[in-house]
Write a protein that holds these residues in place. Structure first.
Motif, mmCIF file in Angstrom:
data_model
loop_
_atom_site.group_PDB
_atom_site.id
_atom_site.type_symbol
_atom_site.label_atom_id
_atom_site.label_comp_id
_atom_site.label_asym_id
_atom_site.label_seq_id
_atom_site.Cartn_x
_atom_site.Cartn_y
_atom_site.Cartn_z
ATOM 1 N N SER A 383 70.738 85.351 -22.688
ATOM 2 C CA SER A 383 70.564 84.464 -23.829
ATOM 3 C C SER A 383 69.778 85.144 -24.943
ATOM 4 O O SER A 383 69.076 86.130 -24.728
ATOM 5 N N GLU A 384 69.879 84.600 -26.145
ATOM 6 C CA GLU A 384 69.131 85.139 -27.279
ATOM 7 C C GLU A 384 67.630 85.038 -27.023
ATOM 8 O O GLU A 384 66.874 85.971 -27.313
ATOM 9 N N GLU A 385 67.195 83.920 -26.473
ATOM 10 C CA GLU A 385 65.783 83.727 -26.173
ATOM 11 C C GLU A 385 65.267 84.822 -25.254
ATOM 12 O O GLU A 385 64.201 85.418 -25.496
ATOM 13 N N PRO A 436 71.553 92.252 -17.958
ATOM 14 C CA PRO A 436 72.456 92.108 -19.111
ATOM 15 C C PRO A 436 71.698 92.344 -20.409
ATOM 16 O O PRO A 436 70.599 91.821 -20.590
ATOM 17 N N GLN A 437 72.270 93.144 -21.298
ATOM 18 C CA GLN A 437 71.584 93.416 -22.564
ATOM 19 C C GLN A 437 72.590 93.501 -23.707
ATOM 20 O O GLN A 437 73.681 94.035 -23.559
ATOM 21 N N TRP A 438 72.178 92.976 -24.827
ATOM 22 C CA TRP A 438 73.048 92.987 -26.001
ATOM 23 C C TRP A 438 73.241 94.386 -26.553
ATOM 24 O O TRP A 438 74.296 94.720 -27.054
ATOM 25 N N GLY A 439 72.195 95.198 -26.532
ATOM 26 C CA GLY A 439 72.284 96.545 -27.078
ATOM 27 C C GLY A 439 71.537 96.693 -28.379
ATOM 28 O O GLY A 439 71.291 95.712 -29.100
ATOM 29 N N ALA A 442 72.864 95.220 -31.793
ATOM 30 C CA ALA A 442 73.131 93.781 -31.917
ATOM 31 C C ALA A 442 72.087 93.096 -32.782
ATOM 32 O O ALA A 442 70.948 93.555 -32.917
ATOM 33 N N VAL A 443 72.487 91.964 -33.363
ATOM 34 C CA VAL A 443 71.566 91.142 -34.155
ATOM 35 C C VAL A 443 71.573 89.723 -33.609
ATOM 36 O O VAL A 443 72.541 89.283 -32.990
ATOM 37 N N SER A 445 70.858 85.364 -34.087
ATOM 38 C CA SER A 445 71.514 84.351 -34.918
ATOM 39 C C SER A 445 70.975 84.315 -36.340
ATOM 40 O O SER A 445 71.593 83.734 -37.228
ATOM 41 N N ASN A 446 69.829 84.947 -36.572
ATOM 42 C CA ASN A 446 69.256 85.032 -37.921
ATOM 43 C C ASN A 446 69.553 86.363 -38.601
ATOM 44 O O ASN A 446 69.035 86.633 -39.688
ATOM 45 N N GLY A 447 70.358 87.176 -37.929
ATOM 46 C CA GLY A 447 70.727 88.452 -38.516
ATOM 47 C C GLY A 447 69.698 89.549 -38.321
ATOM 48 O O GLY A 447 69.812 90.639 -38.903
ATOM 49 N N GLN A 448 68.677 89.307 -37.478
ATOM 50 C CA GLN A 448 67.652 90.313 -37.214
ATOM 51 C C GLN A 448 68.034 91.148 -35.994
ATOM 52 O O GLN A 448 68.678 90.663 -35.064
ATOM 53 N N SER A 449 67.593 92.400 -35.982
ATOM 54 C CA SER A 449 67.861 93.272 -34.847
ATOM 55 C C SER A 449 67.299 92.671 -33.567
ATOM 56 O O SER A 449 66.164 92.193 -33.538
ATOM 57 N N ILE A 450 68.091 92.699 -32.517
ATOM 58 C CA ILE A 450 67.657 92.129 -31.244
ATOM 59 C C ILE A 450 66.647 93.030 -30.560
ATOM 60 O O ILE A 450 65.934 92.614 -29.650
#
Length: 570
Positions: A383-385, A436-439, A442-443, A445-450
Motif C-alpha cells: 500500500s501507499e501508506e 513488495p516495493q514500488w521502486g 514511482a510516485v 498519489s500526490n505526485g511525490q517520489s515514493i
C-alpha cells in the motif's frame, strides 16, 4: 385485515433484522482460523490499516538474505501498530545454503519464506501456496502495484500460478549503477583525471598509482581486492567477468534477448580473456593474494582502511566500508564506478532496464495457520501508506512535511550516508527488500517520489570528493559515464538468474555441478602460472562438456523462450 398485514409485516421485519445481525457478526474483524487444509473459515478482505483491529499475531519469516535482527525498531513497531502483525525473523546462519532443503525434509515451514533461487524446490515440494485467488479476492494493493506486470509473477507456462510477491521494485529508475569496477577517487585525482574505459586503462591506472604510493597510511597498498572465498565469488569474480564482456546481468548465463538462446557463460571466449587478464594481474602482484581466502569481515576491514585502490563489487556488499571511510574523513578513499569492458568494442550493460523480473519473492507456506493474515500483511506492505513508511520512516522523527512535501531530516540523511547501522537500528529502508516495493521511479498519489532517493537526492548526497571528481569530468552523476538506459533498451526476458528452476531437473543438477566446477577451476587458473592458463581453461571446458553442459544450454534456452511467451515479449 389491515391489523393482520401489520403483524405479518412486523414479523418479517424481525426475521430480516435477525438475518442482518447474523451477517454483520460473520463479517466482523476476528482472527482467522484454519482447517486441516489450511483454508480459512473467515473471509472478508479488510480496508487498508484495518488489520490492526484483529487479534495481534506473530508470523515467522525466513529471509535467505537476512541477518540477525529483532522486529522492534521504530518502523517495525509502526508496522505492527498498523497491521497487528509482529514478525519473528530467521535467516541462514553462516550463509548456509541448505536451509530450504532442510525445511523441505522436515516439513517444518515458517509462515513466510523468501527462498531466492530455491523457490522452485518449495513449489515442487508443495511447501508454499498459490496466491492467485487471494490476489483476486483481497489483493487490491498488490494489483495496483504490479498492474500489467502481474503476469511476470507467474511460475511457468505449464504452471502459470503465482507463488510469491515482492523482492524488486516495479518501477525502477536507473540513477545509480552497481556491480562494476570501482576505483578510488584519489587515483583519479593523482593521475590527472584520466579516461578509464578498458581493462588495459584500468590496469595502467592502478599500476601507476601503486608505484607512486606503495604504502597508504603505513600499510602496503593493495591495487585490486576481490572476495572469492564464499558465495560472493559470484558477485566479485564471476559477474564482473560477464560485465567486462558486455553481457547483461543474467547470472551464470549469456542470453540472446531476441531469440532467447542461452549459453552457460563460462563457455564463452570473452570470459576466458577476462580471467586470463586477472591471472596476469595476480602474476604482477596487482591482485590481493588473499582475494580467495580472506573472510568478508577482513575484506571490509581492508577497504575501510583506505589502502585498497580498486574492487569489482556490488554497492550493497561494500556499503559498510564506504560509510566507514566517510565517517573517518577519508572521502578521497571512497570509490567511483567505471564502465570498464574488455575493449571499446564491448558495451557496458550496467544501467540496463530489465523490467520487472518477478522470479523471486516472499511466499506463504502451506503449513501456516495464518495464511490469510499473512497475505493481508503482504498486501498492506504494497500500500501507499506502507511504502512511505518503509522508505521514509516516521513523520516528525525521520522526515518532516515542508511546503506539502516530505523532506528527510538532516541528521537522518547524514546517518544514512555515514552510519552502516542506521537502517538496521531505525528501520528506515530496512523493510523494502525483499517485500513488495514500488521502486525508486514511482510516485505517490500526490505526485511525490515514493522513496527519498531521487536522482537529485543522490547527487546532493555525494561526498565532497565525489562532487569534485564529477566536476572535473563535467558530469553531475556517475551514470553519465555509462551507455544510457534508452540506448540499451528494455530486456525482453528479464534476468535469467531469477527464473524458478524445477527441483531435481537436469537443468538444476547440471548447473549446480557446473557452478561448483567453474568456481574451483577458475580460481586455480587465476592463481596459477600464466604459462599454464590456456591448458587449465581447456581442461575445464572438457569437464563441462563431459557433464553435458549443452543439455543445460538447451533447457535454459527453452525456459527463456517460455518466459518470453508467458510475458508476451517474444
Amino acid at each position: 385485515m389491515k391489523k393482520k398485514l401489520s403483524i405479518l409485516s412486523l414479523s418479517l421485519l424481525f426475521i430480516f433484522a435477525l438475518l442482518f445481525l447474523a451477517a454483520c457478526s460473520d463479517d466482523s474483524d476476528t482472527d482467522t482460523s484454519s482447517d486441516d487444509n489450511g483454508e480459512t473459515e473467515d473471509g472478508g478482505a479488510e480496508k487498508e490499516g484495518d488489520t490492526a483491529n484483529e487479534e495481534p499475531i506473530t508470523l515467522t519469516m525466513f529471509n535467505a538474505d537476512g541477518e540477525e535482527k529483532s522486529f522492534d525498531d521504530p518502523v517495525a513497531q509502526k508496522i505492527t501498530e498498523k497491521t497487528g502483525v509482529h514478525l519473528e525473523l530467521d535467516y541462514p546462519v553462516g550463509g548456509n545454503d541448505e536451509a530450504i532443503p532442510l525445511m523441505i525434509a522436515s516439513g517444518d515451514y515458517p509462515d513466510l519464506i523468501f527462498a531466492k533461487g530455491d523457490i522452485g524446490k518449495l513449489i515442487s515440494a508443495g511447501g508454499v501456496i498459490k496466491l492467485d485467488d487471494l490476489i483476486e479476492e483481497k489483493g487490491d494493493n498488490l494489483k495496483a502495484m504490479y498492474g500489467d506486470q502481474l503476469d511476470r509473477l507467474r511460475n511457468s507456462i505449464d504452471d502459470p500460478s503465482i507463488y510469491h510477491v515482492g523482492t524488486y521494485g516495479v518501477e525502477e529508475a536507473r540513477w545509480e549503477t552497481s556491480g562494476t569496477f570501482q576505483i578510488q577517487l584519489d587515483v583519479l585525482r593523482e593521475l590527472g583525471y584520466p579516461t578509464i574505459r578498458t581493462l588495459d586503462d584500468f590496469e595502467a591506472a592502478i599500476t601507476e598509482y601503486t608505484e607512486k604510493y606503495p604504502e597508504i597510511d603505513g600499510q602496503s597498498t593493495i591495487p585490486l581486492s576481490l572476495l572469492g572465498s564464499d558465495w560472493r565469488w559470484l558477485i566479485t569474480v564471476g559477474d564482473p567477468a560477464a560485465a567486462a564482456a558486455g553481457l547483461a546481468g543474467d547470472g551464470q548465463w549469456a542470453i540472446d534477448d531476441d531469440t532467447g538462446e542461452a549459453t552457460y557463460k563460462f563457455l564463452l571466449p570473452e570470459l576466458k580473456e577476462y580471467f586470463k587478464w586477472l591471472n596476469g594481474l595476480n602474476d604482477k602482484g596487482l591482485l590481493d593474494p588473499e582475494s580467495f581466502t580472506h573472510t568478508y569481515d577482513t575484506y571490509i576491514s581492508k577497504l575501510s582502511s583506505g589502502r585498497v585502490l580498486s574492487i569489482a563489487d556490488q554497492n550493497w556488499n561494500f556499503g559498510d566500508a564506504d560509510a566507514a571511510l566517510v565517517a573517518d574523513g577519508k572521502e578521497w578513499r571512497t570509490y567511483a564506478p567505471l564502465p570498464v569492458t574488455l575493449s571499446e568494442d564491448h558495451v557496458s550493460q550496467s544501467i540496463k532496464d530489465y523490467g520487472y523480473s518477478g522470479g523471486w519473492g516472499i511466499s506463504i507456506s502451506s503449513t501456516s495457520e495464518h495464511q490469510e493474515r499473512a497475505f493481508e500483511f503482504l498486501d498492506w506492505m504494497a500500500s501507499e501508506e506502507a511504502q512511505i513508511l518503509v522508505n521514509w520512516g516516521i513523520e516528525g522523527e525521520n522526515y518532516d512535511i515542508e511546503d506539502g512535501k516530505r523532506v528527510m531530516k538532516k541528521e537522518d540523511r547524514e546517518r544514512m550516508n555515514t552510519d552502516a547501522n542506521y537502517s538496521k537500528e531505525s528501520g528506515v529502508g530496512y523493510y523494502i527488500y525483499p517485500f513488495p516495493q514500488w521502486g525508486n521511479g514511482a510516485v505517490d498519489s500526490n505526485g511525490q517520489s515514493i522513496t527519498p532517493n531521487t536522482e537529485e537526492d543522490i547527487i546532493e548526497n555525494f561526498n565532497s570528493a565525489e562532487k569534485e571528481v564529477l566536476e572535473h569530468y563535467e558530469m553531475d552523476n556517475w551514470v553519465e559515464w555509462f551507455p544510457s538506459t534508452e540506448e540499451l533498451g528494455v530486456s525482453n526476458h528479464g534476468q535469467a538468474f531469477n527464473y524458478p528452476i524445477e527441483s531435481g531437473s537436469d537443468l538444476e543438477i547440471i548447473q549446480q555441478k557446473a557452478d561448483d566446477l567453474t568456481e574451483q577451476r577458475i580460481t586455480q587458473a587465476i592463481l596459477g602460472d600464466p604459462d599454464d592458463f590456456d591448458a587449465a581453461w581447456d581442461a575445464m571446458l572438457e569437464e563441462l562438456e563431459a557433464m553435458n553442459i549443452e543439455k543445460a544450454n538447451q533447457e535454459m534456452t527453452q525456459k527463456t523462450k517460455d518466459v518470453m511467451e508467458l510475458w508476451g515479449t517474444n
